[in-house]
Design a protein around this motif. Structure first.
Motif, PDB file in Angstrom:
ATOM      1  N   SER A 269       0.815  -1.212   0.000  1.00  0.00           N
ATOM      2  CA  SER A 269       0.000   0.000   0.000  1.00  0.00           C
ATOM      3  C   SER A 269       0.847   1.259   0.000  1.00  0.00           C
ATOM      4  O   SER A 269       0.367   2.337  -0.368  1.00  0.00           O
ATOM      5  CB  SER A 269      -0.913   0.015   1.235  1.00  0.00           C
ATOM      6  OG  SER A 269      -0.140   0.174   2.428  1.00  0.00           O
TER       7      SER A 269
ATOM      8  N   TYR B   3      -5.392  -6.686  -2.036  1.00  0.00           N
ATOM      9  CA  TYR B   3      -5.584  -5.235  -2.142  1.00  0.00           C
ATOM     10  C   TYR B   3      -6.224  -4.580  -0.928  1.00  0.00           C
ATOM     11  O   TYR B   3      -6.450  -3.372  -0.934  1.00  0.00           O
ATOM     12  CB  TYR B   3      -6.345  -4.913  -3.421  1.00  0.00           C
ATOM     13  CG  TYR B   3      -5.452  -5.050  -4.629  1.00  0.00           C
ATOM     14  CD1 TYR B   3      -4.513  -4.074  -4.931  1.00  0.00           C
ATOM     15  CD2 TYR B   3      -5.502  -6.184  -5.439  1.00  0.00           C
ATOM     16  CE1 TYR B   3      -3.671  -4.196  -6.017  1.00  0.00           C
ATOM     17  CE2 TYR B   3      -4.666  -6.316  -6.534  1.00  0.00           C
ATOM     18  CZ  TYR B   3      -3.749  -5.324  -6.816  1.00  0.00           C
ATOM     19  OH  TYR B   3      -2.904  -5.452  -7.893  1.00  0.00           O
TER      20      TYR B   3
ATOM     21  N   TYR C 160      -4.394  -4.972   1.629  1.00  0.00           N
ATOM     22  CA  TYR C 160      -3.036  -4.696   2.119  1.00  0.00           C
ATOM     23  C   TYR C 160      -2.837  -5.119   3.574  1.00  0.00           C
ATOM     24  O   TYR C 160      -2.138  -4.464   4.328  1.00  0.00           O
ATOM     25  CB  TYR C 160      -2.710  -3.205   1.944  1.00  0.00           C
ATOM     26  CG  TYR C 160      -2.721  -2.762   0.503  1.00  0.00           C
ATOM     27  CD1 TYR C 160      -1.751  -3.197  -0.377  1.00  0.00           C
ATOM     28  CD2 TYR C 160      -3.717  -1.931   0.020  1.00  0.00           C
ATOM     29  CE1 TYR C 160      -1.756  -2.795  -1.721  1.00  0.00           C
ATOM     30  CE2 TYR C 160      -3.736  -1.532  -1.319  1.00  0.00           C
ATOM     31  CZ  TYR C 160      -2.754  -1.968  -2.178  1.00  0.00           C
ATOM     32  OH  TYR C 160      -2.757  -1.581  -3.486  1.00  0.00           O
TER      33      TYR C 160
ATOM     34  N   TYR D 157      -9.392   3.250   1.038  1.00  0.00           N
ATOM     35  CA  TYR D 157      -9.327   2.296  -0.077  1.00  0.00           C
ATOM     36  C   TYR D 157      -9.704   2.961  -1.396  1.00  0.00           C
ATOM     37  O   TYR D 157      -9.158   2.606  -2.453  1.00  0.00           O
ATOM     38  CB  TYR D 157     -10.222   1.085   0.206  1.00  0.00           C
ATOM     39  CG  TYR D 157      -9.614   0.136   1.208  1.00  0.00           C
ATOM     40  CD1 TYR D 157      -8.392  -0.489   0.947  1.00  0.00           C
ATOM     41  CD2 TYR D 157     -10.218  -0.119   2.430  1.00  0.00           C
ATOM     42  CE1 TYR D 157      -7.815  -1.344   1.876  1.00  0.00           C
ATOM     43  CE2 TYR D 157      -9.651  -0.980   3.358  1.00  0.00           C
ATOM     44  CZ  TYR D 157      -8.443  -1.583   3.075  1.00  0.00           C
ATOM     45  OH  TYR D 157      -7.865  -2.431   3.995  1.00  0.00           O
TER      46      TYR D 157
ATOM     47  N   LEU E 276      -6.502   4.499  -2.492  1.00  0.00           N
ATOM     48  CA  LEU E 276      -5.533   3.487  -2.910  1.00  0.00           C
ATOM     49  C   LEU E 276      -5.912   2.888  -4.268  1.00  0.00           C
ATOM     50  O   LEU E 276      -5.041   2.662  -5.121  1.00  0.00           O
ATOM     51  CB  LEU E 276      -5.433   2.379  -1.860  1.00  0.00           C
ATOM     52  CG  LEU E 276      -4.732   2.761  -0.552  1.00  0.00           C
ATOM     53  CD1 LEU E 276      -4.938   1.674   0.500  1.00  0.00           C
ATOM     54  CD2 LEU E 276      -3.245   2.994  -0.778  1.00  0.00           C
TER      55      LEU E 276
ATOM     56  N   THR F 172      -3.811   3.027  -7.699  1.00  0.00           N
ATOM     57  CA  THR F 172      -3.476   1.764  -8.362  1.00  0.00           C
ATOM     58  C   THR F 172      -3.958   1.736  -9.806  1.00  0.00           C
ATOM     59  O   THR F 172      -3.216   1.349 -10.720  1.00  0.00           O
ATOM     60  CB  THR F 172      -4.084   0.586  -7.585  1.00  0.00           C
ATOM     61  OG1 THR F 172      -3.579   0.587  -6.240  1.00  0.00           O
ATOM     62  CG2 THR F 172      -3.746  -0.742  -8.241  1.00  0.00           C
TER      63      THR F 172
ATOM     64  N   SER G 117       0.367  -2.560  -7.616  1.00  0.00           N
ATOM     65  CA  SER G 117      -0.171  -2.154  -6.316  1.00  0.00           C
ATOM     66  C   SER G 117      -0.012  -0.652  -6.178  1.00  0.00           C
ATOM     67  O   SER G 117       0.609   0.015  -7.015  1.00  0.00           O
ATOM     68  CB  SER G 117       0.535  -2.894  -5.180  1.00  0.00           C
ATOM     69  OG  SER G 117       1.896  -2.521  -5.100  1.00  0.00           O
TER      70      SER G 117
END
Length: 474
Positions: free
Chosen positions: A32, A235, A237, A297, A300, A304, A374
């Motif tokens: 992450s 994902y 993490y 998320y 993230l 990604t 990632s």
């Protein structure tokens, strides 16, 4: 040995492993880039390492955390108030349990599961363990997605023997989501269970859709999806290994449970394949998921997917390599134009500090390179593309690895079931994986080994690698 000595030894051993942080390992690990999440995960892992998930009445904290993780995931996957879930040790255990549950829910003499050829190999393991025949149906040769019409034909061919149908969201090898709605329409019409393997996409696709990406329905909002799996150690993490297996209703999950009172000890009662299991990974997952949270998320996944798009665009602009297909999530697959091979590119990338995963050819699909992006990889995409261009140039200069035609013919004719240990030692030496006397090691350059394994039929390749693992671990 003293504590300091042991810690130094651990550091020495760890120095030979692939890096788990920094985003340069594009398979096996997920980074992450959030140091606070990593530290919290490690602390929770240690704090609960000695707890045991065997008995939820002895460690009610583990039951509470499991229920809260399922409650977090249920709306992401459009579950209802009836949707139930179980925390497992990883995607393979989730898949094994999905197959076992389907088999036990519909007892027949010779059970069958219908899957696309691109389904994860864990389904082959489940077939082997549980005696469920795996009928693999060819996918569309261009999109690499499952073919609903062909899968429906297979369902009709095997009729009452079919206990489960499965599809991917997305597939590991090519990173595309199968047409879940079309497949679910076929399974619903026949009253069959449908499992969606979202182990690698489950913690990406919900936020991808929210970010405006074109994501076809794949989860419990699709009538006919009876179960799905999503890994948290990918994902989400979280520290390894944690996965979620969700069923649409408690009745669908019930055959998953195992109990045995037919002995003089405690009555064994398990929700998963494990009995004793550390509460550490569960606690770590609970902590990290709640630390990052929904908004975290979303950020993230945005990072990604932006990195994935940049990587795919950069590959499309390079010579001698091309995308196998446009990625639906965070997995990118490339192949060459024949001027070089992916195995040499993989070696060249590793020499430049990047681990990419070569995938062997399969039927009419050529060998390819798998790249898992990632959040920590995304900022380094320009650096990755520079290394890739250099690696491709080096691979073109070297030319494709040539496999002796005699070896190719011999590999096609060998029956692995007829080989003894001495024969395997000789073959491992021939493949560059051994000395011929039982001693094996991992070569510095894997391209010649992979090229030879690539021309071996799957059964021989499996047998050789099992022999290699056996000797490597002696």
């Amino acid at each position: 040995m003293s504590t300091d000595d042991l810690l130094r030894r651990l550091e020495q051993l760890r120095a030979h492993d692939l890096p788990t942080h920094g985003g340069r390992t594009l398979a096996y690990v997920y980074d992450s880039g959030l140091a606070d999440a990593d530290e919290l995960g490690k602390h929770a892992l240690a704090m609960y390492a000695s707890t045991n998930g065997l008995d939820p009445t002895a460690f009610p904290s583990l039951l509470a955390m499991e229920k809260e993780l399922v409650a977090f995931a249920r709306p992401l996957f459009h579950g209802t108030a009836d949707t139930v879930g179980t925390v497992t040790s990883g995607g393979t255990e989730s898949i094994l349990l999905a197959v076992q549950t389907a088999r036990d829910a519909h007892p027949v003499a010779a059970p069958v599961m219908i899957v696309p050829t691109t389904i994860h190999a864990a389904f082959a393991k489940a077939a082997h363990y549980f005696g469920v025949e795996r009928v693999a149906v060819d996918v569309d040769p261009v999109t690499r997605r499952a073919d609903p019409v062909a899968m429906a034909a297979a369902m009709d061919t095997y009729g009452e023997r079919v206990v489960l149908v499965a599809a991917s969201a997305p597939s590991y090898a090519h990173g595309v989501v199968d047409p879940i709605e079309a497949i679910a329409a076929e399974t619903s019409a026949r009253g069959l269970r449908l499992h969606v393997d979202a182990c690698i996409g489950g913690w990406v696709l919900p936020w991808a859709e929210r970010l405006g990406h074109d994501v076809a329905p794949w989860d419990f909002r699709v009538p006919g999806v009876t179960s799905l799996s999503a890994d948290l150690h990918k994902y989400a993490y979280t520290p390894k290994g944690v996965s979620l297996l969700l069923h649409a209703t408690p009745g669908l999950r019930r055959p998953q449970f195992f109990a045995s009172a037919d002995w003089p000890g405690y009555t064994m009662l398990n929700a998963t394949m494990q009995s004793t299991k550390s509460g550490g990974p569960l606690a770590a997952a609970w902590a990290v998921v709640h630390l990052i949270g929904d908004d975290g998320y979303l950020d993230l996944v945005r990072t990604t997917l932006d990195g994935t798009a940049a990587l795919a665009s950069g590959i499309a602009e390079q010579q001698h390599v091309r995308l196998v297909t446009r990625p639906d999530a965070s997995l990118v697959t490339l192949e060459t134009d024949g001027s070089c091979d992916v195995f040499t590119i993989s070696d060249e990338m590793l020499a430049r500090g990047w681990f990419v995963q070569p995938q062997m050819s399969f039927r009419d699909m050529p060998a390819s390179l798998h790249l898992t992006v990632s959040a920590a990889t995304a900022p380094a995409v320009p650096e990755f593309l520079t290394a890739l261009a250099e690696s491709v140039d080096a691979a073109v200069a070297a030319g494709p690895v040539a496999v002796d035609e005699g070896l190719r013919e011999a590999a096609a004719s060998i029956d692995p079931a007829a080989l003894d240990d001495d024969a395997f030692d000789g073959l491992l030496a021939l493949a560059g994986l051994g000395s011929g006397t039982g001693e094996v090691g991992v070569p510095t350059q894997m391209a010649p080994v992979n090229a030879l394994l690539d021309v071996a039929p799957p059964a021989l390749r499996e047998a050789l690698l099992i022999a290699f693992l056996d000797r490597l671990s002696r």
